[in-house]
Design a protein around this motif. Structure first.
Motif: not given
Length: 306
Positions: A10, A14, A96, A100, A105, A109
């Motif tokens: 993030v 992000f 966010v 996630e 994201i 990851h």
């Protein structure tokens, strides 16, 4: 293996992307660099860097329609004084959370932390619940089974032309997405088994179908591996005390037919067919899990070669 927190994605990927997009949006709406800096909490020099493209933008975020829509709402709200900074922050945090939840994201990851690939990770939104732990246990079991299969030289000559696969189902599995296997299957190349990648859920059709048919009858049977049907393997199975179950490969609804056979005769350790038009003869070795199935398969291949 690096341990990377999702919050690092993030902050490092992000946030710079969101700021770069907001800088462009607000500049296109006629705001000065000073005004933009005040809204975003950065310096004018930073705004200049964002505007000139000196800051790396993550395409998987910037090209997502949800992010484009969020940036547009925030940009319009700030430019028209219809949204305060609290509301802007709320919009970004909501995005966010959405990203996630198995979103972009998660994809980023997985790139920086490969151990997460294929586990359906949702630690960010649900924590280490029993479902996630079951998924990891299944994937670990299949990986270990594949390593043993690939390390057994006797197996190579018994790999079908279509390739072999190792599969294992989650507890209470009822669909293909609940079964882990190797994408693309394992093929014999120059005297060894080539493993194209790590196991994933939903990566198999035929082996997964057989596993689902077996576990529907006997929940204690959750693993299987396929080999090439041969008299030598069938004889090895019988010598080991396992009478192979023959079934017809030509059934249109093969998996349903297998369930009926398993319900009637019990789930065997070895099942096979002699092929059909355009269908290669295949033998399946079943077990409590993937490692158990592979252990027997390796023993049968070694006995067939003796």
């Amino acid at each position: 293996m690096p341990v990377v927190l999702p919050s690092e994605i993030v902050v490092e990927r992000f946030l710079p992307t969101a700021r770069a997009m907001l800088v462009d949006d607000l500049a296109d709406r006629g705001l000065t660099q000073r005004e933009i800096a005040g809204h975003l909490g950065v310096t004018q020099a930073a705004v200049s860097k964002y505007r000139s493209g000196e800051v790396t933008v993550e395409d998987r975020f910037s090209e997502d329609a949800r992010m484009a829509a969020t940036v547009e709402r925030i940009g319009e709200g700030l430019a028209e004084d219809e949204m305060d900074h609290y509301e802007a922050l709320s919009e970004l945090l909501a995005l966010v959370e959405e990203f996630e939840d198995r979103g972009p994201i998660c994809a980023v990851h997985e790139d920086v932390m490969p151990a997460l690939r294929g586990v359906g990770c949702d630690l960010c939104v649900r924590g280490p619940d029993s479902g996630v732990l079951d998924e990891r246990a299944v994937l670990d079991n299949v990986r270990e089974a594949v390593r043993r299969l690939a390390g057994a030289p006797a197996v190579v000559d018994h790999v079908p032309n279509v390739g072999t696969n190792v599969a294992m189902a989650l507890p209470e599995a009822d669909e293909g997405g609940d079964v882990a296997a190797v994408p693309g299957r394992l093929h014999a190349i120059q005297g060894r088994l080539n493993v194209p990648g790590n196991p994933e859920f939903g990566a198999s059709q035929h082996v997964a179908g057989l596993v689902l048919a077996a576990t529907a009858t006997d929940p204690a049977v959750r693993g299987a591996v396929n080999l090439k049907t041969s008299e030598a393997l069938l004889a090895a199975a019988r010598d080991a005390g396992y009478e192979p179950l023959e079934f017809d490969a030509g059934y249109e609804d093969r998996d349903e037919h297998l369930r009926e056979r398993f319900d009637e005769e019990g789930v065997p350790r070895v099942a096979y067919h002699d092929g059909d038009y355009g269908v290669e003869p295949i033998l399946y070795v079943l077990g409590a899990d993937a490692a158990d199935a592979v252990s027997l398969a390796v023993d049968l291949c070694a006995a067939a070669e003796a």
